[in-house]
Scaffold this motif. Structure first.
Motif, PDB file in Angstrom:
ATOM      1  N   ILE A  26       0.843  -1.191   0.000  1.00  0.00           N
ATOM      2  CA  ILE A  26       0.000   0.000   0.000  1.00  0.00           C
ATOM      3  C   ILE A  26       0.882   1.246   0.000  1.00  0.00           C
ATOM      4  O   ILE A  26       1.561   1.544   0.978  1.00  0.00           O
ATOM      5  CB  ILE A  26      -0.959   0.017   1.203  1.00  0.00           C
ATOM      6  N   THR A  27       0.909   1.917  -1.148  1.00  0.00           N
ATOM      7  CA  THR A  27       1.638   3.174  -1.324  1.00  0.00           C
ATOM      8  C   THR A  27       0.814   4.042  -2.267  1.00  0.00           C
ATOM      9  O   THR A  27      -0.265   3.652  -2.692  1.00  0.00           O
ATOM     10  CB  THR A  27       3.031   2.950  -1.953  1.00  0.00           C
ATOM     11  N   ALA A  71      -1.403 -15.139  -0.292  1.00  0.00           N
ATOM     12  CA  ALA A  71      -1.782 -16.198   0.644  1.00  0.00           C
ATOM     13  C   ALA A  71      -2.268 -15.643   1.980  1.00  0.00           C
ATOM     14  O   ALA A  71      -3.183 -16.198   2.582  1.00  0.00           O
ATOM     15  CB  ALA A  71      -0.614 -17.151   0.863  1.00  0.00           C
ATOM     16  N   LEU A  72      -1.684 -14.543   2.436  1.00  0.00           N
ATOM     17  CA  LEU A  72      -2.102 -13.954   3.706  1.00  0.00           C
ATOM     18  C   LEU A  72      -3.381 -13.139   3.571  1.00  0.00           C
ATOM     19  O   LEU A  72      -3.896 -12.627   4.567  1.00  0.00           O
ATOM     20  CB  LEU A  72      -0.981 -13.109   4.312  1.00  0.00           C
ATOM     21  N   GLY A  73      -3.894 -13.008   2.346  1.00  0.00           N
ATOM     22  CA  GLY A  73      -5.199 -12.394   2.131  1.00  0.00           C
ATOM     23  C   GLY A  73      -5.253 -10.891   2.257  1.00  0.00           C
ATOM     24  O   GLY A  73      -6.326 -10.329   2.505  1.00  0.00           O
ATOM     25  N   ARG A  74      -4.128 -10.237   2.026  1.00  0.00           N
ATOM     26  CA  ARG A  74      -4.111  -8.774   2.134  1.00  0.00           C
ATOM     27  C   ARG A  74      -2.866  -8.228   1.453  1.00  0.00           C
ATOM     28  O   ARG A  74      -1.897  -8.952   1.263  1.00  0.00           O
ATOM     29  CB  ARG A  74      -4.116  -8.331   3.594  1.00  0.00           C
ATOM     30  N   PRO A  75      -2.893  -6.941   1.108  1.00  0.00           N
ATOM     31  CA  PRO A  75      -1.671  -6.303   0.626  1.00  0.00           C
ATOM     32  C   PRO A  75      -0.744  -6.017   1.810  1.00  0.00           C
ATOM     33  O   PRO A  75      -1.166  -6.073   2.969  1.00  0.00           O
ATOM     34  CB  PRO A  75      -2.180  -5.010  -0.014  1.00  0.00           C
ATOM     35  N   GLY A  76       0.487  -5.718   1.504  1.00  0.00           N
ATOM     36  CA  GLY A  76       1.457  -5.432   2.548  1.00  0.00           C
ATOM     37  C   GLY A  76       1.527  -3.957   2.897  1.00  0.00           C
ATOM     38  O   GLY A  76       0.993  -3.096   2.197  1.00  0.00           O
ATOM     39  N   GLU A  77       2.213  -3.691   3.982  1.00  0.00           N
ATOM     40  CA  GLU A  77       2.459  -2.328   4.459  1.00  0.00           C
ATOM     41  C   GLU A  77       3.931  -1.975   4.207  1.00  0.00           C
ATOM     42  O   GLU A  77       4.800  -2.847   4.243  1.00  0.00           O
ATOM     43  CB  GLU A  77       2.167  -2.218   5.959  1.00  0.00           C
ATOM     44  N   VAL A  78       4.189  -0.709   3.979  1.00  0.00           N
ATOM     45  CA  VAL A  78       5.550  -0.233   3.733  1.00  0.00           C
ATOM     46  C   VAL A  78       6.489  -0.677   4.859  1.00  0.00           C
ATOM     47  O   VAL A  78       7.622  -1.104   4.606  1.00  0.00           O
ATOM     48  CB  VAL A  78       5.559   1.313   3.585  1.00  0.00           C
ATOM     49  N   GLU A  79       6.023  -0.610   6.085  1.00  0.00           N
ATOM     50  CA  GLU A  79       6.858  -0.968   7.236  1.00  0.00           C
ATOM     51  C   GLU A  79       7.306  -2.425   7.181  1.00  0.00           C
ATOM     52  O   GLU A  79       8.407  -2.757   7.626  1.00  0.00           O
ATOM     53  CB  GLU A  79       6.113  -0.707   8.551  1.00  0.00           C
ATOM     54  N   GLU A  80       6.464  -3.295   6.633  1.00  0.00           N
ATOM     55  CA  GLU A  80       6.824  -4.711   6.550  1.00  0.00           C
ATOM     56  C   GLU A  80       8.004  -4.914   5.604  1.00  0.00           C
ATOM     57  O   GLU A  80       8.906  -5.718   5.879  1.00  0.00           O
ATOM     58  CB  GLU A  80       5.618  -5.537   6.120  1.00  0.00           C
TER      59      GLU A  80
END
Length: 101
Positions: free
Chosen positions: A33-34, A59-68
């Motif tokens: 997410i950006t 697989a985790l069912g969501r987009p990632g975060e910049v911090e990750e």
């Protein structure tokens, strides 16, 4: 093609620089997410649909975060990863392991 080139470049440079104790790794993010997608022309509805599709493609069912992604990069740059080189690390919520439609 260009992503595969970066993967191979990472491995080759890691081998070239290993004797100098220089570690070379890359991070391969999934959808994060950006603002990049909005800047590419997606309106709010299209962007929401794009992110909703991540429930099926990651697989985790969501987009990632910049911090990750940032935490993964910080780990690879840290002494805790002192024996890791030539790695292309997927930070993609399991997308690389799936066959997304």
């Amino acid at each position: 093609m260009s992503k595969s080139a970066i993967d191979q470049f990472t491995r080759c440079i890691a081998l070239e620089l290993a004797s100098k104790q220089v570690r070379v790794n890359s991070v391969c993010p999934g959808v994060i997410i950006t603002e990049v997608h909005r800047r590419a022309g997606l309106d709010e509805e299209q962007y929401a649909q794009f992110l909703a599709k991540c429930k099926q493609t990651h697989a985790l069912g969501r987009p990632g975060e910049v911090e990750e992604v940032a935490h993964s990069i910080a780990f690879l740059a840290s002494d805790a990863a002192s024996f890791i080189t030539g790695v292309n690390l997927p930070v993609d919520g399991g997308r690389h392991a799936m066959c997304p439609r």
